[in-house]
Design an enzyme around this catalytic site. Structure first.
Site, mmCIF file in Angstrom:
data_model
loop_
_atom_site.group_PDB
_atom_site.id
_atom_site.type_symbol
_atom_site.label_atom_id
_atom_site.label_comp_id
_atom_site.label_asym_id
_atom_site.label_seq_id
_atom_site.Cartn_x
_atom_site.Cartn_y
_atom_site.Cartn_z
ATOM 1 N N TYR A 1 0.856 -1.194 0.000
ATOM 2 C CA TYR A 1 0.000 0.000 0.000
ATOM 3 C C TYR A 1 0.884 1.233 0.000
ATOM 4 C CZ TYR A 1 -4.899 -1.160 0.199
ATOM 5 O OH TYR A 1 -6.156 -1.538 -0.153
ATOM 6 N N GLU B 1 -0.621 4.602 -0.400
ATOM 7 C CA GLU B 1 -1.546 5.749 -0.523
ATOM 8 C C GLU B 1 -0.792 7.045 -0.239
ATOM 9 O OE1 GLU B 1 -4.999 5.102 1.889
ATOM 10 O OE2 GLU B 1 -5.720 3.498 0.607
ATOM 11 N N ASP C 1 -7.999 14.652 -24.110
ATOM 12 C CA ASP C 1 -7.899 13.227 -23.761
ATOM 13 C C ASP C 1 -7.187 12.554 -24.936
ATOM 14 O OD1 ASP C 1 -8.198 10.528 -23.450
ATOM 15 O OD2 ASP C 1 -10.330 10.604 -22.941
ATOM 16 N N ARG D 1 -1.650 -1.431 -18.676
ATOM 17 C CA ARG D 1 -3.007 -0.884 -18.645
ATOM 18 C C ARG D 1 -3.099 0.145 -17.522
ATOM 19 N NH1 ARG D 1 -7.278 -2.230 -21.313
ATOM 20 N NH2 ARG D 1 -5.900 -3.556 -22.510
#
Ligand code: DSN
Length: 434
Positions: free
Chosen positions: A61, A63, A212, A247
């Site tokens: 993790y 974060e 985009d 991805r």
């Protein structure tokens, strides 16, 4: 057994502990090896990118952001993220990068969260004519919680820019509705985007410009498509299409204040823990894209797309807007066979080992689940080493299968020829043992 040694090695590993998962992975490896991938948004990553994803960074993790995490033990995660951010900035020539978005749609959602309030108006291309679901589809958050207004293409067949963006109409739509944000960049648009023109429109109506570039990111990074910088206030992209990375998503800007808002919107606004194994793989992919070989690759992607479009035109298909400037084309099937739908074409071609997706053509009379068109792209086949020389062969196969309406004998014949071509042009990684 999959030829790709990375997949093959993992299949071996899984066989001992999870045979069901091993079977699925092996079958997918074989499918990719033996088929021609013409889906414009897909690619084959390098062994380095693929290996970087399958690593112990997935255990952690992290974060927060480098230097400001909510968990201990993040020293090397900070280094991974810094590497990815620095390379992203270098690649796209901008000041700030957030490499944590899990996908392009989440990068777009984070942009909305950062810059708009629910109910605010934004402008985007008519979705059925090349846009993306995160650009205002009614059932997407962007269409449910915000107020999209849409600008059109030129729909007059006699116009020299037929089926290209109608910038004057876009200006009118924006001046009338005063959007806070204008989106440009599309999922099925084969032509060069004039970012400078969009910035003029944005400035005239007091909007921010959001590009985009999910589809064309690799072409932008390699200089084969004009950059949205310095025109766009925010640039979002996926990392796995022409950019040939893992991805995922990416957000870029030159504006420090906007970058702070974007960072807060990605975490904690939209996401919890970043996928750090993917962030490392993004760093690896960006490193590859900074090399001169990547420019050569992108040039070949475009040359292949042009050659494929020309060969299909020679067989009687209509390429919307009359051609392509980038990696993709929209093939209107109607002039070749008025009864032929995109859905049937996709199914029949898949049986022959040619993977495509049905796609509406501008002002398509058929619904999205049927369509009158196919979207084809050359990023993946170019990665396998195919050049203009093979494009007439592929166009010929497509025409044989569709001309025979998916007839079993014809499809089987083409399937064997496709297998032979795929064996001659293996996916990246074949022969790599490390
Ligand atoms: N679904 C992607 C595509 O195929 O274009 C866009 O995110």
């Amino acid at each position: 057994m999959a030829n790709d040694p990375i997949t093959a090695g993992i299949v071996d590993l899984l066989r001992a502990c999870d045979p069901e998962a091993a079977r699925v992975l092996e079958a997918e490896g074989e499918r990719q090896e033996s088929t021609i991938e013409l889906i414009a948004s897909e690619n084959h990553v390098s062994p380095a990118v693929m290996h970087a994803m399958g690593t112990c960074l997935t255990n952690k993790y992290a974060e927060g952001y480098p230097g400001a995490r909510y968990y201990g033990g993040c020293e090397f995660h900070d280094q991974a993220e810094d590497l990815a951010r620095e390379r992203a900035k270098q690649l796209f020539g901008c000041e700030f990068a957030n490499v944590q978005p899990h996908s392009g749609a989440q990068a777009n959602a984070a942009t909305f969260l950062a810059l708009l309030k629910p109910g605010d108006t934004f402008a985007a291309l008519v979705l059925a004519d090349g846009g993306h679901l995160s650009h205002g589809l009614k059932v997407n958050m962007s269409g449910k919680w915000f107020n999209p207004v849409f600008y059109p293409l030129h729909y007059d067949a006699g116009h020299p820019q037929f089926e290209q963006i109608d910038y004057d109409a876009a200006r009118e739509v924006c001046l009338e509705h005063k959007p806070k944000l204008i989106m440009c960049g599309y999922s099925a648009y084969p032509r060069t985007i004039d970012f400078a023109r969009f910035r003029e429109i944005a400035d005239e109506c007091g909007a921010l410009l959001h590009a985009d570039i999910a589809h064309i990111a690799g072409l932008v990074a390699s200089g084969e498509h004009p950059s949205p910088f310095p025109h766009a206030h925010v640039v979002t992209t996926t990392t796995h299409k022409t950019l040939r990375g893992p991805r995922g998503g990416l957000v870029l800007t030159n504006d420090e204040d906007i970058s702070k808002k974007l960072n807060r919107a990605v975490f904690p606004g939209m996401q919890g823990g970043p996928l750090m194994h993917v962030v490392l793989a993004k760093a690896v992919a960006f490193g590859e894209a900074l090399k001169p070989e990547f420019k050569t690759y992108c040039r070949q992607v475009i040359a292949n797309a042009r050659a494929l479009a020309q060969s299909l035109t020679d067989h009687g298909y209509r390429i919307t807007s009359g051609g392509t400037d980038n990696h993709l084309m929209l093939v209107d099937l109607q002039p070749r066979d008025a009864e032929l739908t995109g859905a049937d074409a996709e199914t029949w071609l898949e049986r022959a080992g040619i993977i495509t997706n049905k796609n509406g053509v501008p002002q398509d009379p058929r619904p999205p689940k049927t369509t009158s068109g196919l979207r084809l792209g050359t990023p993946a086949i170019t990665t396998r080493g195919l050049t203009e020389a093979e494009m007439p062969t592929i166009a010929g196969w497509i025409d044989r299968v569709l001309g025979a309406k998916g007839d079993d004998a014809v499809t089987s014949e083409v399937r064997e020829e496709v297998r032979r071509l795929c064996a001659a042009f293996p996916m990246p990684g074949a022969g790599v043992t490390a």
